[in-house]
Design a protein around this motif. Sequence first.
Motif, PDB file in Angstrom:
ATOM      1  N   VAL A  53      -3.504   2.994   0.316  1.00 19.33           N
ATOM      2  CA  VAL A  53      -4.271   2.443  -0.799  1.00 19.33           C
ATOM      3  C   VAL A  53      -3.366   1.464  -1.533  1.00 19.33           C
ATOM      4  CG1 VAL A  53      -5.512   2.994  -2.931  1.00 19.33           C
ATOM      5  CG2 VAL A  53      -5.575   4.600  -1.013  1.00 19.33           C
ATOM      6  N   GLU A  54      -3.934   0.383  -2.003  1.00 21.54           N
ATOM      7  CA  GLU A  54      -3.148  -0.640  -2.707  1.00 21.54           C
ATOM      8  C   GLU A  54      -2.379  -0.020  -3.868  1.00 21.54           C
ATOM      9  OE1 GLU A  54      -6.284  -3.296  -3.718  1.00 21.54           O
ATOM     10  OE2 GLU A  54      -6.442  -4.078  -1.680  1.00 21.54           O
ATOM     11  N   ALA A  56       0.847  -1.190   0.000  1.00 14.56           N
ATOM     12  CA  ALA A  56       0.000   0.000   0.000  1.00 14.56           C
ATOM     13  C   ALA A  56       0.885   1.242   0.000  1.00 14.56           C
ATOM     14  CB  ALA A  56      -0.914  -0.007   1.204  1.00 14.56           C
ATOM     15  N   ARG A  57       0.354   2.322  -0.494  1.00 13.79           N
ATOM     16  CA  ARG A  57       1.060   3.591  -0.526  1.00 13.79           C
ATOM     17  C   ARG A  57       0.369   4.542   0.436  1.00 13.79           C
ATOM     18  NH1 ARG A  57       2.962   6.722  -5.894  1.00 13.79           N
ATOM     19  NH2 ARG A  57       4.221   8.243  -4.827  1.00 13.79           N
ATOM     20  N   ILE A  85      -8.796   1.070  -0.222  1.00 11.54           N
ATOM     21  CA  ILE A  85      -8.096   1.567   0.961  1.00 11.54           C
ATOM     22  C   ILE A  85      -7.770   0.375   1.850  1.00 11.54           C
ATOM     23  CG2 ILE A  85      -8.348   2.909   3.092  1.00 11.54           C
ATOM     24  CD1 ILE A  85      -9.982   4.934   1.473  1.00 11.54           C
ATOM     25  N   ALA A  86      -6.513   0.315   2.282  1.00 11.89           N
ATOM     26  CA  ALA A  86      -6.048  -0.787   3.135  1.00 11.89           C
ATOM     27  C   ALA A  86      -5.960  -0.285   4.576  1.00 11.89           C
ATOM     28  CB  ALA A  86      -4.683  -1.274   2.646  1.00 11.89           C
ATOM     29  N   GLY A  87      -6.720  -0.873   5.455  1.00 13.97           N
ATOM     30  CA  GLY A  87      -6.661  -0.475   6.852  1.00 13.97           C
ATOM     31  C   GLY A  87      -7.558   0.710   7.159  1.00 13.97           C
ATOM     32  N   PHE A 142      -3.495  -0.643  -7.525  1.00 11.03           N
ATOM     33  CA  PHE A 142      -4.651   0.159  -7.894  1.00 11.03           C
ATOM     34  C   PHE A 142      -4.238   1.600  -8.179  1.00 11.03           C
ATOM     35  CE2 PHE A 142      -8.020   3.122  -6.703  1.00 11.03           C
ATOM     36  CZ  PHE A 142      -9.021   2.731  -7.578  1.00 11.03           C
ATOM     37  N   LEU A 143      -3.375   2.167  -7.337  1.00 11.36           N
ATOM     38  CA  LEU A 143      -2.963   3.570  -7.506  1.00 11.36           C
ATOM     39  C   LEU A 143      -2.181   3.816  -8.788  1.00 11.36           C
ATOM     40  CD1 LEU A 143      -1.881   4.788  -3.976  1.00 11.36           C
ATOM     41  CD2 LEU A 143      -3.958   5.330  -5.241  1.00 11.36           C
ATOM     42  N   SER A 144      -1.613   2.783  -9.358  1.00 10.03           N
ATOM     43  CA  SER A 144      -0.796   2.971 -10.557  1.00 10.03           C
ATOM     44  C   SER A 144      -1.605   3.546 -11.729  1.00 10.03           C
ATOM     45  CB  SER A 144      -0.131   1.657 -10.968  1.00 10.03           C
ATOM     46  OG  SER A 144      -1.107   0.721 -11.388  1.00 10.03           O
TER      47      SER A 144
END
Length: 96
Positions: free
Chosen positions: A50-51, A5-6, A85-87, A54-56
Amino acid sequence: MPLPARELHRSAYRPQPIFYPVLNEDYAIRIARDWNVKHDGAGFVTRFEVESEFLSRYPVQQAGGQTILELWVPAEELDDFNAHIAGEIQVVHEFR
C-alpha cells in the motif's frame, strides 16, 4: 513516479468494524493457522503493498509483543484503502 509502498500481511478477512492488516508475516501465519483454521476451517495469509504516504494516516499499533504490529483501518475506509493498494495481492500461505 509511484509512491513507495509498504508491505503488509493479512490473514483471512472476516467482516468486522476494523480491518487489521499486520506488519509481520510470522504474526499473520499464527493468526491464520492457530485462529482462523480453528474458527473458520481455513486460514490464508496474503501479501500486498500500500502506498506509504496513504498509510501514514494509520499509526502502527502494538497489539502484544514487540513483533505483533498491525494497523487499524476502520471498515468504512476500506474502499479508500483498497484504492491505494499497489500491485497484486498474493496468497502466500494457506492452512486447513
